[in-house]
Scaffold this motif. Structure first.
Motif, PDB file in Angstrom:
ATOM      1  N   PHE A 154       0.838  -1.207   0.000  1.00 19.13           N
ATOM      2  CA  PHE A 154       0.000   0.000   0.000  1.00 19.13           C
ATOM      3  C   PHE A 154       0.865   1.246   0.000  1.00 19.13           C
ATOM      4  O   PHE A 154       1.849   1.325   0.746  1.00 19.13           O
ATOM      5  N   LEU A 155       0.437   2.235  -0.784  1.00 18.20           N
ATOM      6  CA  LEU A 155       0.968   3.591  -0.632  1.00 18.20           C
ATOM      7  C   LEU A 155      -0.110   4.411   0.068  1.00 18.20           C
ATOM      8  O   LEU A 155      -1.264   4.438  -0.370  1.00 18.20           O
ATOM      9  N   VAL A 156       0.270   5.050   1.169  1.00 23.67           N
ATOM     10  CA  VAL A 156      -0.653   5.970   1.835  1.00 23.67           C
ATOM     11  C   VAL A 156      -0.103   7.378   1.636  1.00 23.67           C
ATOM     12  O   VAL A 156       0.926   7.731   2.221  1.00 23.67           O
ATOM     13  N   THR A 157      -0.746   8.165   0.785  1.00 20.68           N
ATOM     14  CA  THR A 157      -0.286   9.555   0.642  1.00 20.68           C
ATOM     15  C   THR A 157      -0.874  10.347   1.808  1.00 20.68           C
ATOM     16  O   THR A 157      -1.996  10.071   2.250  1.00 20.68           O
TER      17      THR A 157
ATOM     18  N   VAL B 139       3.694  -1.161   3.925  1.00 12.29           N
ATOM     19  CA  VAL B 139       3.174   0.202   3.804  1.00 12.29           C
ATOM     20  C   VAL B 139       4.282   1.185   3.467  1.00 12.29           C
ATOM     21  O   VAL B 139       5.329   1.210   4.113  1.00 12.29           O
ATOM     22  N   ARG B 140       4.018   2.002   2.448  1.00  9.70           N
ATOM     23  CA  ARG B 140       4.890   3.134   2.134  1.00  9.70           C
ATOM     24  C   ARG B 140       4.056   4.410   2.311  1.00  9.70           C
ATOM     25  O   ARG B 140       2.882   4.441   1.948  1.00  9.70           O
ATOM     26  N   VAL B 141       4.698   5.435   2.859  1.00 13.35           N
ATOM     27  CA  VAL B 141       4.028   6.724   3.043  1.00 13.35           C
ATOM     28  C   VAL B 141       4.713   7.758   2.177  1.00 13.35           C
ATOM     29  O   VAL B 141       5.944   7.799   2.101  1.00 13.35           O
ATOM     30  N   ALA B 142       3.924   8.592   1.501  1.00 16.27           N
ATOM     31  CA  ALA B 142       4.468   9.769   0.811  1.00 16.27           C
ATOM     32  C   ALA B 142       3.823  10.989   1.443  1.00 16.27           C
ATOM     33  O   ALA B 142       2.584  11.067   1.518  1.00 16.27           O
ATOM     34  N   ASP B 143       4.643  11.900   1.914  1.00 18.72           N
ATOM     35  CA  ASP B 143       4.100  13.061   2.625  1.00 18.72           C
ATOM     36  C   ASP B 143       5.069  14.222   2.470  1.00 18.72           C
ATOM     37  O   ASP B 143       6.284  14.024   2.539  1.00 18.72           O
ATOM     38  N   ASN B 144       4.525  15.434   2.280  1.00 15.76           N
ATOM     39  CA  ASN B 144       5.415  16.602   2.189  1.00 15.76           C
ATOM     40  C   ASN B 144       5.563  17.312   3.533  1.00 15.76           C
ATOM     41  O   ASN B 144       6.236  18.328   3.633  1.00 15.76           O
ATOM     42  N   LEU B 145       4.900  16.787   4.543  1.00 19.17           N
ATOM     43  CA  LEU B 145       4.987  17.303   5.918  1.00 19.17           C
ATOM     44  C   LEU B 145       4.534  18.766   6.032  1.00 19.17           C
ATOM     45  O   LEU B 145       4.929  19.461   6.966  1.00 19.17           O
ATOM     46  N   ILE B 146       3.659  19.194   5.135  1.00 13.96           N
ATOM     47  CA  ILE B 146       3.094  20.551   5.296  1.00 13.96           C
ATOM     48  C   ILE B 146       2.092  20.534   6.459  1.00 13.96           C
ATOM     49  O   ILE B 146       2.131  21.394   7.330  1.00 13.96           O
TER      50      ILE B 146
ATOM     51  N   LEU C 210       5.737   3.310  14.184  1.00  8.20           N
ATOM     52  CA  LEU C 210       5.621   2.323  13.092  1.00  8.20           C
ATOM     53  C   LEU C 210       6.932   2.258  12.305  1.00  8.20           C
ATOM     54  O   LEU C 210       7.029   2.793  11.204  1.00  8.20           O
ATOM     55  N   SER C 211       7.912   1.581  12.859  1.00  4.45           N
ATOM     56  CA  SER C 211       9.234   1.563  12.217  1.00  4.45           C
ATOM     57  C   SER C 211       9.208   0.776  10.902  1.00  4.45           C
ATOM     58  O   SER C 211      10.061   0.958  10.040  1.00  4.45           O
ATOM     59  N   GLN C 212       8.164  -0.080  10.715  1.00  4.98           N
ATOM     60  CA  GLN C 212       8.075  -0.900   9.489  1.00  4.98           C
ATOM     61  C   GLN C 212       7.694  -0.076   8.273  1.00  4.98           C
ATOM     62  O   GLN C 212       7.836  -0.534   7.137  1.00  4.98           O
ATOM     63  N   VAL C 213       7.143   1.122   8.496  1.00  2.46           N
ATOM     64  CA  VAL C 213       6.624   1.914   7.383  1.00  2.46           C
ATOM     65  C   VAL C 213       7.770   2.633   6.670  1.00  2.46           C
ATOM     66  O   VAL C 213       8.603   3.267   7.296  1.00  2.46           O
ATOM     67  N   GLU C 214       7.756   2.506   5.330  1.00  4.23           N
ATOM     68  CA  GLU C 214       8.775   3.216   4.534  1.00  4.23           C
ATOM     69  C   GLU C 214       8.294   4.648   4.319  1.00  4.23           C
ATOM     70  O   GLU C 214       7.148   4.860   3.900  1.00  4.23           O
ATOM     71  N   PHE C 215       9.138   5.613   4.589  1.00 14.65           N
ATOM     72  CA  PHE C 215       8.710   7.012   4.509  1.00 14.65           C
ATOM     73  C   PHE C 215       9.410   7.757   3.385  1.00 14.65           C
ATOM     74  O   PHE C 215      10.643   7.795   3.334  1.00 14.65           O
ATOM     75  N   LEU C 216       8.640   8.346   2.472  1.00 16.10           N
ATOM     76  CA  LEU C 216       9.206   9.178   1.406  1.00 16.10           C
ATOM     77  C   LEU C 216       8.724  10.601   1.605  1.00 16.10           C
ATOM     78  O   LEU C 216       7.503  10.840   1.615  1.00 16.10           O
TER      79      LEU C 216
END
Ligand code: UD1
Length: 315
Positions: free
Chosen positions: A4-7, A28-35, A45-51
């Motif tokens: 899953f990608l969770v934007t 799980v992969r996360v894409a977030d611009n942190l705005i 959640l250390s298992q989650v890949e963060f972009l």
């Protein structure tokens, strides 16, 4: 196990989706611009890949969807008044990013995209509860951008065969909703004010109503939308199905918290909708969705969170 990608996964609803996906054993992969999202929402959640990046950049969107089967598109600048103040920035985040993500998902062979729609799409239509066959009537740039997003979803299904579902959210609340901005959701604002025995502001006469939905119900609805066979191409309300006025909400929360503060009444917000309540029959039919946690129970859990973890997080 699926990928899953969770934007917007570092945001409020996105991080709850990540929790449940990890609990179910998915990748799980996360894409977030942190705005508006925060890294701390995912720190457990250390298992989650963060972009970290901006989906309005097509190359980033392409990298984000690579090898994903499901895309849960939660990233947005989620505020009616913020969009009234700065329609260009909110259009960039809510429309440009959505189109890029759809193009990238189509090209990467994603199985299904589930998009976070909004009840604001209905505007001020007098009919209640609001059902999906009703025409949309956006009253703010935010509402219009969400309508454009859901129409893009449907267009990509029709034109390119990409499976998409829009889940229209109704005033979602719960732990981790950020209370600190002038655009924060009203329950997070009331909870933090009342816990400090400060007077919250009520915009208008407080008789406007909302179908407040506890976040666990939304997570359940979205995950059902990923594999419900007849849901592709559809727009589906995900809500509680009730409504409560702001005055009543205030009284209930004040009692729960044991505060004595009175609200301060001010002018209504431009773009504000008067009444909002969902018809959830379509979700019941297509997703076999049923709210798991009642409004009252959700409110108790939320207040408890702001009392304990929330206070620690904002300290
Ligand atoms: C709207 C959308 C919702 C969307 C959200 C994104 C509708 C019906 N709902 O929520 O689907 O996800 O935007 O932000 O359009 N208020 C106060 N005092 C405060 C804060 C808010 O009185 O301190 C009032 C607002 O004027 C509004 C109500 O509380 O009448 C709820 O406001 P808010 O929590 O910001 O959400 P909506 O704008 O209803």
């Amino acid at each position: 196990m699926s990928v899953f990608l969770v934007t917007g996964g570092a945001g409020f609803i996105g991080s709850h989706l990540c929790d449940e996906l990890v609990r179910r054993g998915h990748r799980v992969r996360v894409a977030d611009n942190l705005i508006t999202g925060k890294r701390t929402n995912l720190q457990h959640l250390s298992q989650v890949e963060f972009l970290e990046g901006d989906l309005a950049d097509l190359a980033f969107a392409q990298r984000a969807v690579e090898s994903c089967e499901f895309v849960l598109h939660q990233a947005a600048i989620p505020s009616v008044p913020r969009s009234v103040k700065d329609p260009i920035a909110s259009n960039h985040a809510n429309v440009n990013a959505t189109l890029n993500l759809l193009v990238a998902s189509r090209d990467a062979g994603v199985k299904r995209v589930v998009f976070a729609g909004s009840s604001s799409a209905y505007g001020d239509t007098p009919t209640l509860p609001k059902h999906e066959e009703m025409p949309t009537n956006p009253l703010s740039p935010y509402a219009l951008q969400k309508v454009v997003g859901e129409q893009y979803m449907q267009l990509f299904t029709r034109l390119y065969g990409l499976e998409t579902v829009t889940t229209r959210y109704f005033n979602v609340f719960g732990p981790r909703q950020d209370p600190s901005s002038p655009y924060s959701g009203v329950i997070s604002v009331f909870a933090t004010a009342l816990l400090e025995n400060r007077s919250p502001d009520i915009y208008g006469d407080g008789e406007q109503t909302r179908d407040f939905t506890y976040v666990v119900n939304v997570v359940d609805g979205v995950l059902r939308a990923c594999d419900a066979p007849q849901a592709s191409g559809e727009i589906i309300n995900v809500a509680t199905g009730g409504r409560i006025s702001l005055n009543e909400l205030f009284r209930t929360m004040r009692e729960l918290i044991g505060a004595t503060a009175e609200p301060t009444y001010g002018p209504s917000r431009p773009g504000d909708v008067r009444d909002s309540q969902a018809d959830i029959a379509k979700a019941q039919r297509l997703l076999r969705y049923q709210p798991i946690v009642s409004f009252e129970e959700g409110l108790r859990r939320t207040v408890e969170w702001y009392r304990t973890a929330g206070a620690a997080a904002t300290a």
